[in-house]
Design a protein around this motif. Sequence first.
Motif, PDB file in Angstrom:
ATOM      1  N   ASP A  75      23.423 -12.032  15.604  1.00 21.97           N
ATOM      2  CA  ASP A  75      24.322 -11.863  16.744  1.00 21.97           C
ATOM      3  C   ASP A  75      24.398 -10.378  17.107  1.00 21.97           C
ATOM      4  O   ASP A  75      24.927  -9.577  16.332  1.00 21.97           O
ATOM      5  N   PRO A  76      23.871  -9.974  18.285  1.00 23.25           N
ATOM      6  CA  PRO A  76      23.845  -8.550  18.633  1.00 23.25           C
ATOM      7  C   PRO A  76      25.224  -7.944  18.861  1.00 23.25           C
ATOM      8  O   PRO A  76      25.372  -6.717  18.844  1.00 23.25           O
ATOM      9  N   SER A  77      26.239  -8.774  19.065  1.00 24.98           N
ATOM     10  CA  SER A  77      27.595  -8.252  19.223  1.00 24.98           C
ATOM     11  C   SER A  77      28.257  -8.012  17.870  1.00 24.98           C
ATOM     12  O   SER A  77      29.164  -7.194  17.743  1.00 24.98           O
ATOM     13  N   LYS A  78      27.770  -8.707  16.846  1.00 27.09           N
ATOM     14  CA  LYS A  78      28.286  -8.518  15.494  1.00 27.09           C
ATOM     15  C   LYS A  78      27.467  -7.468  14.740  1.00 27.09           C
ATOM     16  O   LYS A  78      28.011  -6.663  13.984  1.00 27.09           O
ATOM     17  N   TYR A  79      26.146  -7.499  14.958  1.00 25.57           N
ATOM     18  CA  TYR A  79      25.240  -6.549  14.301  1.00 25.57           C
ATOM     19  C   TYR A  79      24.639  -5.644  15.368  1.00 25.57           C
ATOM     20  O   TYR A  79      23.646  -5.991  15.999  1.00 25.57           O
ATOM     21  N   ARG A  80      25.280  -4.518  15.582  1.00 28.70           N
ATOM     22  CA  ARG A  80      24.814  -3.589  16.616  1.00 28.70           C
ATOM     23  C   ARG A  80      23.759  -2.655  16.030  1.00 28.70           C
ATOM     24  O   ARG A  80      23.977  -2.058  14.970  1.00 28.70           O
ATOM     25  N   HIS A  81      22.641  -2.531  16.722  1.00 30.22           N
ATOM     26  CA  HIS A  81      21.625  -1.579  16.252  1.00 30.22           C
ATOM     27  C   HIS A  81      22.198  -0.166  16.336  1.00 30.22           C
ATOM     28  O   HIS A  81      23.186   0.096  17.035  1.00 30.22           O
ATOM     29  N   SER A  82      21.593   0.751  15.607  1.00 28.12           N
ATOM     30  CA  SER A  82      22.194   2.068  15.392  1.00 28.12           C
ATOM     31  C   SER A  82      22.405   2.855  16.679  1.00 28.12           C
ATOM     32  O   SER A  82      23.418   3.559  16.815  1.00 28.12           O
TER      33      SER A  82
END
Length: 221
Positions: A75-82
């Motif tokens: 989930d890109p909202s939970k796991y944001r790239h750096s």
Amino acid sequence: MPNLTISPEIYKLFPHFKLGIVQYDHIVVGDSPQMLRGRFELFQENTKLEFESKSPSDDAAIKEWRSIVKQCGADPSKYRHSAEALLRRVKKGNSIHTVNSAVDLTNLFSLQYKIPFGIYDLEKITGPITLKIGTENEKYEALNGRVYNMANKFVLCDQNSAFGSPFVDSNRTMVTKETKKALHIIYICPSMKREEAQQLVGAVAEMFFQLHGGNVNVQLL
């Protein structure tokens, strides 16, 4: 150059995937000079103004990497790239703390290009390196002190264990003032043309060299 391979599953999902790799030898890492600190502070101020009335996810590069995270199964909202995490921090008015010249410059690059970067102490890496999509078995203690599970996320592994990702890197391979050999990993947007990607990687290597000296070896996979 280190022996680094990219898992076929990544190319299957992203046929135009590109990875910038820069190896530095005989470098000198220290406190960031005033020139770098001033540039970094100014860039943060300008970035805050730029995103005052828009979301970081509106940026093309940020959006593309959010899509990559989602296609891998996270989930890109939970796991944001750096890059997105740094950008959101700056937007909120929270300045990015200085660490050392190598890490500070890498954070500046990530904000500037809006893509994830990683920098690692090469002498803390053992054997060949693989970039793959992680499983539940791959985890490490991150720089923030938390144990990070790499399931369904890009992860870098050496022969010992996982050590890095576009999200957060591990304590095990972090760059310090004692680091003499370092490795930059640059997560290029797949949509970027190869010639443009080569110019980006070259510009990163040149600026790092100007600040840290040593020898530089550049590669684009």
